[in-house]
Design a protein around this motif. Structure first.
Motif, PDB file in Angstrom:
ATOM      1  N   ALA A  10      12.470 -32.193  24.069  1.00  0.00           N
ATOM      2  CA  ALA A  10      12.504 -31.208  22.712  1.00  0.00           C
ATOM      3  C   ALA A  10      11.155 -31.211  22.152  1.00  0.00           C
ATOM      4  CB  ALA A  10      13.303 -32.106  21.815  1.00  0.00           C
ATOM      5  N   GLN A  11      10.293 -32.107  22.469  1.00  0.00           N
ATOM      6  CA  GLN A  11       8.826 -31.806  22.343  1.00  0.00           C
ATOM      7  C   GLN A  11       8.126 -30.747  23.146  1.00  0.00           C
ATOM      8  OE1 GLN A  11       6.194 -35.229  22.679  1.00  0.00           O
ATOM      9  NE2 GLN A  11       4.474 -33.801  22.363  1.00  0.00           N
ATOM     10  N   LEU A  12       8.321 -30.634  24.254  1.00  0.00           N
ATOM     11  CA  LEU A  12       8.005 -29.584  25.280  1.00  0.00           C
ATOM     12  C   LEU A  12       8.587 -28.427  24.718  1.00  0.00           C
ATOM     13  CD1 LEU A  12       6.532 -28.391  27.878  1.00  0.00           C
ATOM     14  CD2 LEU A  12       8.431 -28.707  28.823  1.00  0.00           C
TER      15      LEU A  12
ATOM     16  N   ALA B  43       9.521 -27.340  21.794  1.00  0.00           N
ATOM     17  CA  ALA B  43       8.786 -26.833  20.596  1.00  0.00           C
ATOM     18  C   ALA B  43       7.544 -26.424  20.664  1.00  0.00           C
ATOM     19  CB  ALA B  43       8.719 -28.152  19.528  1.00  0.00           C
ATOM     20  N   GLU B  44       6.452 -27.069  21.860  1.00  0.00           N
ATOM     21  CA  GLU B  44       5.366 -26.748  21.885  1.00  0.00           C
ATOM     22  C   GLU B  44       5.406 -25.255  22.896  1.00  0.00           C
ATOM     23  OE1 GLU B  44       2.378 -29.587  23.184  1.00  0.00           O
ATOM     24  OE2 GLU B  44       3.267 -31.012  21.848  1.00  0.00           O
TER      25      GLU B  44
ATOM     26  N   LEU C  64       3.646 -31.291  29.229  1.00  0.00           N
ATOM     27  CA  LEU C  64       2.970 -31.369  28.101  1.00  0.00           C
ATOM     28  C   LEU C  64       1.735 -31.690  28.137  1.00  0.00           C
ATOM     29  CD1 LEU C  64       5.804 -33.583  25.951  1.00  0.00           C
ATOM     30  CD2 LEU C  64       4.673 -31.337  25.030  1.00  0.00           C
TER      31      LEU C  64
ATOM     32  N   THR D 250      13.363 -35.637  32.220  1.00  0.00           N
ATOM     33  CA  THR D 250      12.031 -35.847  31.017  1.00  0.00           C
ATOM     34  C   THR D 250      10.660 -36.094  31.887  1.00  0.00           C
ATOM     35  OG1 THR D 250      13.990 -36.935  30.038  1.00  0.00           O
ATOM     36  CG2 THR D 250      11.816 -37.446  29.485  1.00  0.00           C
TER      37      THR D 250
ATOM     38  N   PRO E 243      12.720 -37.394  24.786  1.00  0.00           N
ATOM     39  CA  PRO E 243      12.377 -36.777  23.500  1.00  0.00           C
ATOM     40  C   PRO E 243      11.409 -35.807  23.977  1.00  0.00           C
ATOM     41  CG  PRO E 243      11.839 -39.285  23.484  1.00  0.00           C
ATOM     42  CD  PRO E 243      12.782 -39.096  24.553  1.00  0.00           C
ATOM     43  N   GLU E 244      10.645 -36.158  25.193  1.00  0.00           N
ATOM     44  CA  GLU E 244       9.482 -35.305  25.762  1.00  0.00           C
ATOM     45  C   GLU E 244      10.102 -33.714  25.729  1.00  0.00           C
ATOM     46  OE1 GLU E 244       8.131 -39.317  26.490  1.00  0.00           O
ATOM     47  OE2 GLU E 244       9.928 -38.335  26.529  1.00  0.00           O
TER      48      GLU E 244
END
Length: 382
Positions: A46-48, A50-51, A255, A248, A43-44
């Motif tokens: 996809a979060q990265l 997006a950020e 992040l 990941t 999940p990190e």
């Protein structure tokens, strides 16, 4: 007994200073991934993505294994192939031209400007004409924001549009920089960056990202990143791709680093301004266009007419590490010497390769250490 008056060694880029500043948050972020055991596309990731998109003002970001893969993915998405010409500067790291050769296309080398180290628009025009004379199809230009400063996009973009060239911004050294207030990753048709540890935003291994503006291109990039798979069925391959995923753990590292990145960019401005003020009378210091903000991936001096070997030896004797980016332009490298150059040659690239050298530089460089470096440079060049 040890001599307590001996000055401590200076790191060219002090990654440990950043690690100490970030502290336990980074360790916990890494341990979270280890505990989850979701090491690939966890999940990190996809979060990265997006950020990074939010930070750079680009609709879509695709993370990948390294900056070279990022460049290659963009060219593969455009279906660059044999017979195509891709214009790129000669005064840069090999990866820029390497990806063109991977695909069987022809890199056409272009000169740079002395004041910015970035692509010369007049040489780009000459390179396009050179490619056409050779019977090649000019398809794309890879601009390189060398040492952290955006290239002259006010001049380069109109040339590219006039010749229907795709523009790939090589932001491996400039992610976080801006041109007229716009982040470099949002300029051009696509952009690529590297998260190699020494970059302004670097991870704890290799990493990279591609930035694009439409969901259709993102879909192609996602497929290419994982062996050309059908994004709805990973065991159906609809194109030839690569294994280019960002792991990941590196996403988790990035992040945490992204949280402090804006403050680090500001700190880089302070260090660069202090260097410039102290060294402008003894060397040619780097300049930044008024509409640009550089992230100062390197701080590069020029001392024309001086014996660079002797200068670097003098700095080494005083405990100051240096580096040369780059000692030989690509069109003089054995692997790329067969490829064409713009116009009648690339004299600026050749001259700069014999003059430049970089000083220690990073956002955690304290004033005491800066003063020691400045004093040594002034002493050697006196």
């Amino acid at each position: 007994m040890p001599d307590t008056n001996v000055a401590p060694p200076i790191a060219f880029i002090d990654l440990d200073a950043q690690r100490r500043a970030i502290g336990p948050r980074m360790e916990e972020a890494i341990l979270k991934v280890v505990r989850s055991c979701r090491f690939i596309l966890g999940p990190e990731v996809a979060q990265l993505e997006a950020e990074l998109s939010a930070f750079a003002g680009v609709p879509h970001t695709l993370s990948c294994a390294n900056g070279t893969d990022a460049l290659a993915l963009a060219l593969m998405a455009w279906e660059i192939r044999p017979g195509d010409a891709v214009l790129c500067p000669s005064f840069t790291f090999a990866a820029t031209a390497e990806v063109v050769a991977w695909l069987g296309a022809t890199p056409v080398f272009v000169d740079v400007r002395e004041d910015s180290f970035n692509m010369d628009p007049a040489s780009l025009e000459a390179g396009i004409e050179t490619a056409k004379r050779m019977g090649l199809r000019p398809r794309a230009v890879i601009t390189v924001d060398l040492f952290g400063q955006p290239a002259d996009y006010d001049a380069l973009l109109p040339i590219a549009r006039a010749h229907a060239l795709k523009v790939l911004v090589d932001a491996a050294q400039s992610f976080g920089a801006t041109h007229h207030g716009k982040h470099v990753a949002a300029i051009g048709d696509m952009a690529a960056t590297s998260f190699f540890p020494a970059k302004p935003l670097g991870c704890y291994g290799d990493g990279g990202a591609v930035f694009c503006h439409d969901p259709e291109t993102l879909d192609v990039l996602q497929s290419l990143r994982v062996h050309g798979q059908n994004n709805e069925d990973k065991y159906e391959n609809i194109r030839v791709g690569m294994n280019g995923r960002l792991d990941t753990v590196q996403a988790a590292v990035l992040l945490e680093k992204l949280r402090v990145f804006p403050a680090e960019i500001e700190a880089r401005q302070t260090v660069a301004a202090r260097y410039n003020a102290a060294l402008a009378d003894v060397a040619i210091v780097p300049t930044v266009a008024p509409h640009n903000v550089s992230v100062w991936a390197q701080y590069t001096l020029r001392t024309p007419g001086r014996d660079r070997t002797a200068v670097l030896a003098g700095l080494k004797a005083r405990g100051i590490p240096t580096a040369i980016y780059y000692p030989k332009p690509l069109h003089h490298q054995k692997a790329y010497a067969k490829h064409p150059v713009a116009g009648n040659g690339l004299p600026v690239s050749e001259r700069l390769a014999g003059e430049v050298f970089a000083l220690p530089f990073h956002p955690y460089l304290d004033e005491t250490t800066q003063d020691r470096i400045i004093s040594a440079v002034r002493d050697v060049l006196a």
